[in-house]
Each structure stands twice: as structure tokens, then as C-alpha cells.
Design an enzyme around this catalytic site. Sequence first.
Site, short mmCIF file in Angstrom:
data_model
loop_
_atom_site.label_atom_id
_atom_site.label_comp_id
_atom_site.label_asym_id
_atom_site.label_seq_id
_atom_site.Cartn_x
_atom_site.Cartn_y
_atom_site.Cartn_z
N GLU A 40 12.14 -10.54 -5.00
CA GLU A 40 12.03 -8.99 -5.38
C GLU A 40 13.42 -8.46 -4.58
OE1 GLU A 40 8.48 -7.78 -3.56
OE2 GLU A 40 9.27 -5.56 -3.27
N ARG A 44 16.42 -0.57 -1.86
CA ARG A 44 16.75 0.50 -0.70
C ARG A 44 18.23 0.65 0.02
NH1 ARG A 44 12.14 -2.87 2.98
NH2 ARG A 44 10.86 -2.94 1.57
N THR A 68 10.31 -1.98 -4.08
CA THR A 68 10.52 -0.64 -3.69
C THR A 68 10.77 0.31 -4.58
OG1 THR A 68 11.46 -1.75 -1.64
CG2 THR A 68 11.34 0.77 -1.49
N LYS A 128 -0.43 -5.12 -4.94
CA LYS A 128 0.15 -5.28 -3.65
C LYS A 128 -0.95 -4.85 -2.56
CE LYS A 128 4.20 -3.78 -1.11
NZ LYS A 128 5.71 -4.00 -1.08
C1 3PG Z 1 7.91 -4.49 1.43
O1 3PG Z 1 8.34 -3.71 1.01
O2 3PG Z 1 7.20 -5.41 0.77
C2 3PG Z 1 7.81 -4.60 2.95
O3 3PG Z 1 8.86 -3.92 3.72
C3 3PG Z 1 7.96 -6.06 3.59
O4 3PG Z 1 7.21 -5.96 4.81
P1 3PG Z 1 7.94 -7.12 5.86
O5 3PG Z 1 9.29 -6.54 6.11
O6 3PG Z 1 6.95 -6.85 7.09
O7 3PG Z 1 8.07 -8.30 5.46
#
Ligand code: 3PG
Length: 214
Positions: A40, A44, A68, A128
Site C-alpha cells: 500500500e 502521506r 490513506t 479495514k
Molecule cells: C495505516 O494507515 O494503515 C496505519 O497507519 C498503520 O498503522 P501502524 O503504523 O500501526 O502499522
Amino acid sequence: MNITELLSNNPVVPLVQADDPAIAVKTSRALAAGGLKVAEVVFRTDRALECLQAVADEVPEMIAGAGTVLSAEQANAALDHGAQFIVSPGLDDGVVGVAKERGVPVYPGTMTPSEVQHAFNLGLDTVKFFPASIAGGIPALKALASVFRTMKFMPTGGVSPGNLADFLAIPAVLACGGSWLTPADKIAAGDYDAITQLAAEAVAIAKRARGLDK
Ligand code: 3PG
């Protein structure tokens, strides 16, 4: 290609966060070298779209989705830049609408029964579960799965090598996502071997948890 089926056999989805396409490509190649097949690329950074396109073009061994994704506009841009699926932190009808219209899987973030129910009524079969550890972790996920019998979940947020097997052992869990596979300090140091090692470790855990190692 059926991404949901691919995820079921390759149930670990690393996050690739970069502000330089060359770094996104190196990170994705390192993950693929460790045996991961789906990543993914997260929206960001200002150059996330370029990063996504670079991974889609230059790392054919990795299926790249966009993560995101916050708006319908971003979803369209992601699909115009090589994304094969969309992941969102929350559930947005506009994002889901774009994905459906363009025929790609979408995995929106949910953490409450109402959100899962909304996703169900938008016609989705997989969501999710985010942020998994803060939203109640494995007990919460099991409670949701007991009510939404047909729904598959992708826990993300707080997943680590220490709890990956436990999440994957839940039948309703399609796959797990997370950033632990791409630590910023390793990327900054150019230590891509460490990323390959983390990926290989996750693949081994996933294979054992899913009985794919037999
Ligand atoms: C996401 O966007 O899926 C999360 O930020 C992932 O979370 P993590 O950094 O705790 O793995």
C-alpha cells in the site's frame, strides 16, 4: 487479477511511505525480495502519486494499491497513477463510489458496528479494521465478526510480528496491514536488507498461521 484472493494467500500488506519515487521503488523491491506481493503506497507525502506510479511501473513483482486515500478526488488520482486497489483510514461514500465505478477493490477503515454495517450496505465484503489495537484488538474484531458473518476484515494499526499470527488466525481476517515492515530509520539509513528480512519474517509467520507452509 482478483486482489482479494491474492490477499488471502499473501495476507500481509506493508505500508510504503516515501517522498521520493526512487525510495518507494527500492523499498518495494526490498519487500518483494522478502516474499511480499501486495503493498500500500500511502498518500502521506506531497509526492505520493509519483511514488505510486513509480512502483506500479518499475516493480512489476509488487501489486501496488493506494493507502490513506481520503477523498473521491484522491481515489481517482490514485487509479490514474497505477493503483490496483484503494485503502482508506475511514469509510467515505465518495471514495467507495469511485472504486466501485472503476471496478477496483476498496478497503475502507471501520472501527464500530455502525461503520461496518454502513460498509455492508454499500455492498462491500471486506473492510479495514483501524486502528486495530486501539479499537479493541482481537476481542473487538471477533465480536464484530460474530455479527457480520460474511464480512472480511483487514486489521491495521498496531499489528506487529508479536501479534500477526493471532490476527491471522481469526477466520474473518483476510489480511493484516502495517508500517512495521518499513521502518523510517532503516529507509533513511539505506538499509534495505533489513526491510527484506522483516518481510521474510512476516511471510514466514503468515504461512505458519494460515497453514500455507505445509
Ligand atoms: C495505516 O494507515 O494503515 C496505519 O497507519 C498503520 O498503522 P501502524 O503504523 O500501526 O502499522
